[in-house]
Design an enzyme around this catalytic site. Structure first.
Site, PDB file in Angstrom:
ATOM      1  CB  CYS A  73     -23.304  28.914 -23.360  1.00  0.00           C
ATOM      2  SG  CYS A  73     -24.825  27.970 -23.033  1.00  0.00           S
TER       3      CYS A  73
ATOM      4  CG  HIS B 171     -20.686  24.366 -23.397  1.00  0.00           C
ATOM      5  ND1 HIS B 171     -20.320  24.715 -22.125  1.00  0.00           N
ATOM      6  CD2 HIS B 171     -21.925  24.893 -23.575  1.00  0.00           C
ATOM      7  CE1 HIS B 171     -21.293  25.404 -21.539  1.00  0.00           C
ATOM      8  NE2 HIS B 171     -22.284  25.513 -22.413  1.00  0.00           N
TER       9      HIS B 171
ATOM     10  CD  GLU C 156     -16.843  24.154 -22.293  1.00  0.00           C
ATOM     11  OE1 GLU C 156     -17.864  23.962 -21.607  1.00  0.00           O
ATOM     12  OE2 GLU C 156     -16.854  24.835 -23.339  1.00  0.00           O
TER      13      GLU C 156
END
Length: 790
Positions: free
Chosen positions: A95, A202, A204
């Site tokens: 990001c 992302h 995660e």
């Protein structure tokens, strides 16, 4: 197989611990965490930072709020891309880190036409590099800005997969081609000659597919291959550069991470002169070293009484036991038609006898802690860290093991932590300077727990030889059970004395929504939970009894986390107490005596208008805006929980399910974590690391709270904080303070807070209406009817 030794640069994001968990779980890596503005390296010359980097196999530059064009927002991340040849290490940018990589080699950054926060889309790729052996990839995005390499196409084209003259060293690896409004959005890149990689999405996030997370494996494979190929060069660097004594640098993260021995890095294998002996994992933000806790020192006396089929009304029970205008404690699971409104979270009610009880109070305005938990009343200057340490020491000293295993509370500390106290835990400056209590807990040694499912009442005492207490409660119970109906009689509220109500102004609130959206578009936040307060003022002669007001509230809006708290300070010179009337539907955090922690965030609300079915409500809530709000808070809570219970110990048991309440349908998720046996952390650590509640802030939490403090312009107080108990058996349960009215003794105003999560998809008008709907859920207790148009 070599265990990776990684450095994570934390840009103050609220998802960082989830990335660290991914690295630890998928790569079996040891991870050390430092902030991007770590003063040891920001203020020193680059040689010190270079020597520090030499300890690690690779670096992950994390996400965070801000703009990659602003050096302040990047901090140490900006130093990674132009390291000297002999110092270069593999880097994965995520990001913000990804955008910084693109800019460092000729790319540009700009605002998206429509930011993408909490949205899950398919990412297109060609199976190269990071995306090798990956098929369909669904990924979660949290970004307002996007990186551009100079491609002059506005739709899918073969040109997207080629390098450009603007960025000849950067190869595009992945794109989001699903957004007609924004056009192609760059999702993955790699440097052609240096070991630099990046992804915009992302990996995660709980909603990113397993394929999306697999890029971690592929990145490490490429980093490992590059490191091995460069081993000979690194040996030459060792002989040509002076050795810097990096062992004199404190390598522990400033956020309080733990140290533990770990294997040496690949760099150590080829350069044994510089060696690392520490690795860190996420941990709580306070010192909680408590090895060798004392054994149980408190004994619980208890009796169980079976009641009638209709059970016992806890409000009547409290009223018959004591004067409710004096210090009183009641945590009530609301009921409707004789049944708990939500049995899985609202099964038990607690009545506590708290007269002359030991207590601890703390004000963020003057930083004074007042406590007699040690047996002697003292006042001293301190902080929230000192409050938690005092609470933990007291609970450890009063540990019990012999209460009934069928109920969650045997006695303990009951009270609240304000929103501003939570702000202090994340180092957010506040505007308040009053001396009102932001933390207030009283010790309940005598209690009654009502099991609304099994229709049983448990009478308990932590006092020695307390037969008088047991006899008194049993006498009251027998009197109540002789009645055919033990529920509180309804109050005649047909002609109430109506107070004046100062409500938020629609235009002002909508303007604040737009200000929130401006900051979101600028990349400062993913969502902001904007709130405001209503003030209810009675004339001196018309002020109803506070317990009567609570009884109205529980009638109009029964909730699983109802509460009546009347707290008083023993001070004859001034009135210094508070009354809290709560009908909260939202559990913040609970933990069992065995260390199982649970969060139940609520984000996404639809009013239960006449005729609205559950199926229709599910359709209304299953839209991008509502799901994005909930998803962001789920990922934030996973981060908070990972930071204490550690990697591999967090699960999302329920994701964005619709639950029905008295006046609304809401989108609820359940996140659970397990404290490990033998761990030096407790549920108190989880609470301390998780405030203020993410569902009341937005994400990233720290930056969002800074913005909200500025936009709202006044303290929230008890509203948006948490309320609940620490059990002497080792458990705890806290609700989010919403759907709540509270009043301080030194003013004649009842305060009602309400708000909602603002995203770029929000309508200012709709946000005002949602806030107003929540605000009006408390108005019936003051005699005001809910506006039927709302």
């Amino acid at each position: 197989m070599h265990r990776p030794h990684l450095l994570f640069l934390d840009a103050y994001d609220s998802f960082s611990n989830n990335i660290i968990n991914l690295l630890q779980q998928d790569l079996n890596a040891t991870v050390q965490v430092i902030k991007i503005d770590d003063k040891r390296f920001v203020a020193s010359d680059d040689a010190c930072f270079h020597a520090f980097l030499a300890r690690f196999d690779a670096v992950v530059a994390g996400p965070g709020p801000g703009d990659p064009r602003n050096p302040h927002d990047l901090g140490l991340i900006g130093k990674l891309w132009h390291l000297p040849e002999g110092i270069c290490v593999p880097v994965l940018g995520i990001c913000l880190g990804f955008q910084s990589l693109a800019l460092a080699f000729g790319g540009t950054a700009g605002r998206l036409h429509q930011p993408r926060h909490g949205l899950v889309t398919e990412v297109s790729h060609q199976g190269q590099s990071l995306f090798k052996d990956i098929d369909v990839l669904m990924a979660t995005q949290y970004h307002s800005l996007h990186a551009k390499l100079g491609h002059n196409v506005d739709k899918a084209s073969p040109e997207l997969w080629k390098v450009t003259s603007d960025c000849p060293d950067i190869l595009p690896l992945a794109w989001d081609l699903s957004d007609d409004q924004n056009g192609p959005i760059l999702m993955g890149i790699r440097h052609l000659t240096k070991p630099f990689f990046g992804v915009q999405y992302h990996p995660e996030s709980i909603c990113t597919s397993s394929a999306g997370a697999r890029i971690i494996h592929n990145w490490w494979s490429e980093a490992l291959a590059w490191t091995i190929d460069r081993a000979a060069i690194l040996r030459k660097i060792e002989t040509s550069h002076p050795v810097i004594d990096v062992d004199s640098v404190d390598t522990n993260s400033e956020s309080g991470e733990d140290s533990a021995s770990t294997s040496s890095s690949l760099f150590d294998a080829v350069n044994p002169t510089i060696r690392d002996t520490t690795a860190t994992t996420p941990a709580v933000t306070r010192n909680s070293s408590r090895m060798g806790r004392p054994t149980a020192s408190t004994s619980v006396s208890w009796r169980c009484v079976d009641t009638s089929l209709d059970g016992i009304d806890v409000a009547l029970l409290l009223r018959n036991l004591q004067d409710t205008d004096q210090q009183a404690i009641m945590l009530e699971s609301g009921s409707k038609s004789g049944q708990p409104v939500r049995p899985e979270t609202g099964r038990f009610s607690i009545v506590g006898c708290a007269n002359d009880a030991q207590s601890i109070r703390y004000s963020t305005g003057n930083h004074i802690i007042t406590s007699d938990l040690s047996g002697t009343k003292t006042s001293y200057t301190g902080s929230m860290a000192d409050v938690w340490s005092s609470v933990e020491s007291f609970m450890a000293a009063n540990k019990a093991t012999d209460g009934s295993i069928d109920i969650p509370f045997w006695g303990g500390l009951v009270g609240f932590v304000s929103y501003e106290a939570g702000l202090e835990t994340i180092d957010v400056a506040q505007s308040t300077n009053n001396d009102r209590s932001d933390v207030w807990f009283v010790f309940v040694s005598r209690s009654i727990v009502v099991d609304h499912v099994e229709k049983k009442v448990y009478i308990q005492s932590l006092e020695k030889s307390d037969n008088h207490w047991f006899g008194r409660v049993e006498e009251v119970l027998q009197k109540l059970m002789k009645k055919s109906d033990t529920r509180s009689e309804p109050h005649d509220n047909s002609n109430p004395v109506l107070p004046s109500v100062a409500a938020p102004k629609q235009e002002e609130y909508m303007s604040k929504v737009k200000t929130c959206q401006y900051h979101i578009r600028a990349g400062d936040s993913y969502e902001l939970c904007l709130t405001d307060q209503s003030m209810v003022l009675y004339g001196d002669s018309s002020q109803p009894e506070s317990f009567e007001l609570y009884q109205r509230l529980r009638t109009f809006n029964p909730a699983p986390f109802g509460a009546y708290l009347r707290l008083e300070e023993e001070n004859e010179q001034r009135k210094n107490g508070v009354t809290i009337l709560s009908s909260s539907p939202e559990r913040f955090l609970s933990w069992s005596r065995a260390g199982k922690c649970q969060f139940r965030p609520i984000k996404g609300t639809v009013e239960k208008k006449h005729g609205l079915t559950r199926k229709e409500a599910e359709a209304l809530l299953n839209v991008d805006k509502e799901r994005a709000e909930n998803l962001m808070i789920v990922d934030l809570i996973r981060h908070d929980l990972h930071g204490v219970v550690g990697s591999g110990n967090v699960k999302v048991e329920k994701l964005m399910a619709v639950e029905e309440y008295q006046t609304v349908f809401q989108l609820v998720s359940v996140i659970e974590g397990q404290l490990q046996e033998g761990s030096r952390h407790t549920g108190i650590d989880v609470l301390a690391a998780s405030l203020p509640p993410g569902s009341m802030t937005g994400a990233p939490k720290k930056r969002s709270c800074e913005l909200l403090t500025e936009i709202e312009g006044k303290p929230r107080g008890i509203y948006s904080g948490v309320l609940g108990y620490f059990d002497v058996g080792g458990g705890g349960d806290f609700s989010v303070v919403i759907r709540t009215a509270f009043r301080w003794d030194d003013e004649d105003v009842w305060r009602i807070g309400a708000g909602g999560a603002v995203t770029v998809l929000s309508s200012p008008q709709a946000e005002f209406e949602e806030m107003d709907l929540k605000r009006q859920s408390c108005l019936p207790l003051f005699g005001h009817r809910r506006d039927p148009a709302k």
